[in-house]
Design a protein around this motif. Structure first.
Motif, PDB file in Angstrom:
ATOM      1  N   GLY A  52       5.849  -0.131 -10.234  1.00  0.00           N
ATOM      2  CA  GLY A  52       5.616   0.619 -11.456  1.00  0.00           C
ATOM      3  C   GLY A  52       6.764   1.487 -11.910  1.00  0.00           C
ATOM      4  N   THR A  53       7.953   1.325 -11.304  1.00  0.00           N
ATOM      5  CA  THR A  53       9.113   2.139 -11.673  1.00  0.00           C
ATOM      6  C   THR A  53      10.346   1.255 -11.828  1.00  0.00           C
ATOM      7  OG1 THR A  53      10.010   2.582  -9.450  1.00  0.00           O
ATOM      8  CG2 THR A  53       8.133   3.924 -10.159  1.00  0.00           C
ATOM      9  N   GLY A  54      11.456   1.885 -12.207  1.00  0.00           N
ATOM     10  CA  GLY A  54      12.719   1.163 -12.306  1.00  0.00           C
ATOM     11  C   GLY A  54      13.573   1.302 -11.060  1.00  0.00           C
ATOM     12  N   LEU A  67      13.944  -5.364  -3.279  1.00  0.00           N
ATOM     13  CA  LEU A  67      12.818  -4.444  -3.128  1.00  0.00           C
ATOM     14  C   LEU A  67      12.684  -3.603  -4.397  1.00  0.00           C
ATOM     15  CD1 LEU A  67      13.790  -3.086   0.409  1.00  0.00           C
ATOM     16  CD2 LEU A  67      11.833  -4.574  -0.006  1.00  0.00           C
ATOM     17  N   VAL A  68      11.467  -3.368  -4.848  1.00  0.00           N
ATOM     18  CA  VAL A  68      11.251  -2.488  -5.998  1.00  0.00           C
ATOM     19  C   VAL A  68      10.109  -1.531  -5.691  1.00  0.00           C
ATOM     20  CG1 VAL A  68      12.059  -4.194  -7.686  1.00  0.00           C
ATOM     21  CG2 VAL A  68       9.624  -4.074  -7.130  1.00  0.00           C
ATOM     22  N   TRP A 116      14.336 -10.770 -11.459  1.00  0.00           N
ATOM     23  CA  TRP A 116      14.411  -9.392 -10.984  1.00  0.00           C
ATOM     24  C   TRP A 116      15.819  -8.800 -11.127  1.00  0.00           C
ATOM     25  CZ3 TRP A 116      10.469  -6.400 -10.844  1.00  0.00           C
ATOM     26  CH2 TRP A 116       9.190  -6.914 -10.558  1.00  0.00           C
ATOM     27  N   ARG A 117      16.514  -9.169 -12.191  1.00  0.00           N
ATOM     28  CA  ARG A 117      17.826  -8.580 -12.482  1.00  0.00           C
ATOM     29  C   ARG A 117      17.652  -7.523 -13.568  1.00  0.00           C
ATOM     30  NH1 ARG A 117      22.748  -9.151 -10.958  1.00  0.00           N
ATOM     31  NH2 ARG A 117      22.103 -10.856  -9.597  1.00  0.00           N
ATOM     32  N   LYS A 157       0.817  -1.215   0.000  1.00  0.00           N
ATOM     33  CA  LYS A 157       0.000   0.000   0.000  1.00  0.00           C
ATOM     34  C   LYS A 157       0.853   1.270   0.000  1.00  0.00           C
ATOM     35  CE  LYS A 157      -4.107  -2.007   2.135  1.00  0.00           C
ATOM     36  NZ  LYS A 157      -5.070  -1.947   3.277  1.00  0.00           N
ATOM     37  N   LEU A 158       2.122   1.114   0.382  1.00  0.00           N
ATOM     38  CA  LEU A 158       3.042   2.254   0.360  1.00  0.00           C
ATOM     39  C   LEU A 158       3.814   2.325  -0.957  1.00  0.00           C
ATOM     40  CD1 LEU A 158       4.436   1.935   4.004  1.00  0.00           C
ATOM     41  CD2 LEU A 158       2.646   3.475   3.184  1.00  0.00           C
ATOM     42  N   GLY A 159       3.570   1.361  -1.838  1.00  0.00           N
ATOM     43  CA  GLY A 159       4.218   1.362  -3.154  1.00  0.00           C
ATOM     44  C   GLY A 159       5.521   0.602  -3.219  1.00  0.00           C
ATOM     45  N   LEU A 160       5.786  -0.245  -2.226  1.00  0.00           N
ATOM     46  CA  LEU A 160       7.049  -0.997  -2.186  1.00  0.00           C
ATOM     47  C   LEU A 160       6.749  -2.495  -2.216  1.00  0.00           C
ATOM     48  CD1 LEU A 160      10.164  -0.637  -1.872  1.00  0.00           C
ATOM     49  CD2 LEU A 160       9.816  -0.945   0.599  1.00  0.00           C
ATOM     50  N   ARG A 161       7.475  -3.229  -3.060  1.00  0.00           N
ATOM     51  CA  ARG A 161       7.267  -4.674  -3.191  1.00  0.00           C
ATOM     52  C   ARG A 161       8.491  -5.440  -2.723  1.00  0.00           C
ATOM     53  NH1 ARG A 161       5.600  -6.738  -8.940  1.00  0.00           N
ATOM     54  NH2 ARG A 161       5.650  -8.679  -7.720  1.00  0.00           N
TER      55      ARG A 161
END
Length: 445
Positions: free
Chosen positions: A221-223, A217-218, A204-205, A173-177
């Motif tokens: 929706g971003t790089g 961690l990503v 995830w490389r 919910k904070l935008g972090l996976r």
């Protein structure tokens, strides 16, 4: 005494003399004049249907193939009377008596050997895979070739304390996976199909991630992604770095454990709204309390300072490289033949070149780069292994696909001399399928 008939008759595949002596193998001749409904005809038909190995059956070797696949052995071993090893006085097996099993001869119509062994190999792979899934630590070691730092498990336990059902989604919910090796703890691999070894190393490389970096961690929706930075595959110090692949190849070391990475995200990268502002503050406080309770030092600088002192050069990704270096003897690293500024100018000439369609353009650009490459290999011959690694990293950071074949020997040589073979496997796998973009989840392939 009459010998019993072999049920396979004249079409029997056995070549064993003992079998030949024990059973008769009569040739059954067809009598066209027999009545179709006669008792003898019915008996012949029954015998014919009970044996799948007769020459007129659709697949006379079907049962044999199944037996071989299951690795069935003959019931008794036979004495091996023609073993040269046992009669050779100079051989370690001299004087030993051993039994052997006579393997059935497999006729040509059984098919390729892969037909026999592939089912066994596939079963073995699946069994091994399930064993690995039951032990996340071994799964990560086996598939990703590294050991995880202590803070990795601790962050997962923190997430479990927040959500026992879906700990992997605590920061969503904070935008972090949570990604990468965290997918193993989340049991996402348990029911996933098996992949080739290189696929796991690319999980995830991102495009500019060197072997020293492992994403955990990503930002959704971003790089932007965070991960562990290891100068050596066996390093479990827990140093964490961050990179935004959409902005280039530069990395920044921002902490000494995974908690530092999450807090860095909450302080600098989270998209704050009136709806999540309070939740962000609460999450940050919870992380600090957990870290304090479990003796995890936040925003530590000791390890980062120690590493900075060990860095022999910065490289284009700005994180630098660490290799064994004797400063008194100046052994282990020497500078490249060109400055970073000049090297960047040379590498810029490879931008957009397709070696397959523009070999002349590639050769022209390579004429300037080749002396630097040659100098790096000369440095390796004189035990300055860090030089080859620096040049390989710089070529990698340039992002030019046409340079992959140039950097591979540099990486292989440097990592071999530095005793970091895991990084050779990671680099080769990455260059074999170096994908741009941000959708790099193996589980969604």
């Amino acid at each position: 005494m009459d010998k019993p008939d072999c049920k396979y008759g004249a079409s029997c595949y056995q070549k064993n003399p003992v079998h030949k002596e024990k059973y008769r193998h009569p040739v059954v001749e067809k009598d066209e004049s027999k009545n179709q409904n006669s008792p003898q005809k019915i008996a012949d038909d029954t015998s014919e249907s009970s044996s799948k190995r007769r020459s007129h059956s659709p697949n006379p070797s079907e049962d044999l193939l199944e037996e071989v696949k299951k690795c069935k052995r003959p019931p008794t071993p036979e004495k091996d009377h023609n073993n040269r090893e046992e009669s050779d006085q100079s051989h370690e097996y001299y004087g030993m008596t051993r039994q052997r099993y006579t393997l059935p001869e497999v006729p040509m119509d059984v098919g390729l050997m892969s037909d026999i062994y592939d089912p066994q190999i596939e079963f073995s792979k699946k069994a091994e895979y399930q064993e690995l899934c039951a032990d996340p630590k071994q799964f990560i070691k086996h598939k990703f070739l590294v050991d995880m730092p202590h803070c990795f498990d601790s962050l997962w336990k923190f997430c479990e304390s927040k959500s026992s059902d879906k700990p992997g989604e605590v920061f969503d919910k904070l935008g972090l996976r949570l990604v990468g090796a965290f997918d193993v703890l989340a049991k996402k691999f348990n029911d996933a199909k098996m992949h080739e070894p290189g696929d796991y190393l690319r999980h995830w490389r991102f495009y500019y991630d060197p072997p020293e970096f492992q994403t955990i961690l990503v930002k959704k929706g971003t790089g932007l992604h965070y991960g562990y930075w290891r100068d050596s595959p066996s390093d479990t110090a827990g140093l964490v770095a961050v990179n935004d692949v959409n902005k280039g190849c530069e990395f920044k070391l921002i902490g000494e454990n995974a908690f530092d990475a999450v807090i860095h995200f909450l302080d600098h990268e989270v998209t704050t709204t009136p709806f999540n502002k309070a939740q962000t503050a609460t999450m940050r406080k919870s992380l600090e309390e957990w870290a304090k309770e479990h003796n995890i030092k936040l925003k530590g600088q000791d390890q980062l300072r120690a590493r900075n002192k060990a860095v022999v050069c910065k490289t284009f990704h700005k994180a630098g490289i660490v290799v064994p270096f004797d400063r008194k003897k100046e052994l282990g690293y020497r500078e490249l033949l060109e400055s970073d500024a000049n090297l960047k100018k040379i590498l810029s000439k490879f931008d957009g070149i397709d070696k397959a369609t523009n070999k002349a353009g590639f050769d022209t650009a390579m004429a300037e780069l080749q002396p630097i490459v040659t100098g790096a290999f000369i440095a390796v011959d004189e035990c300055d292994f860090g030089t080859a690694l620096e040049l390989a990293v710089d070529l990698f950071c340039s992002g030019a696909p046409c340079l992959h074949d140039v950097m591979k020997p540099l990486f292989v040589t440097a990592y071999s001399m530095l005793k970091r073979p895991q990084y050779i496997a990671i680099m080769k796998s990455h260059l074999d399928n170096r994908r741009k973009g941000i959708e790099l989840d193996l589980l969604h392939k």
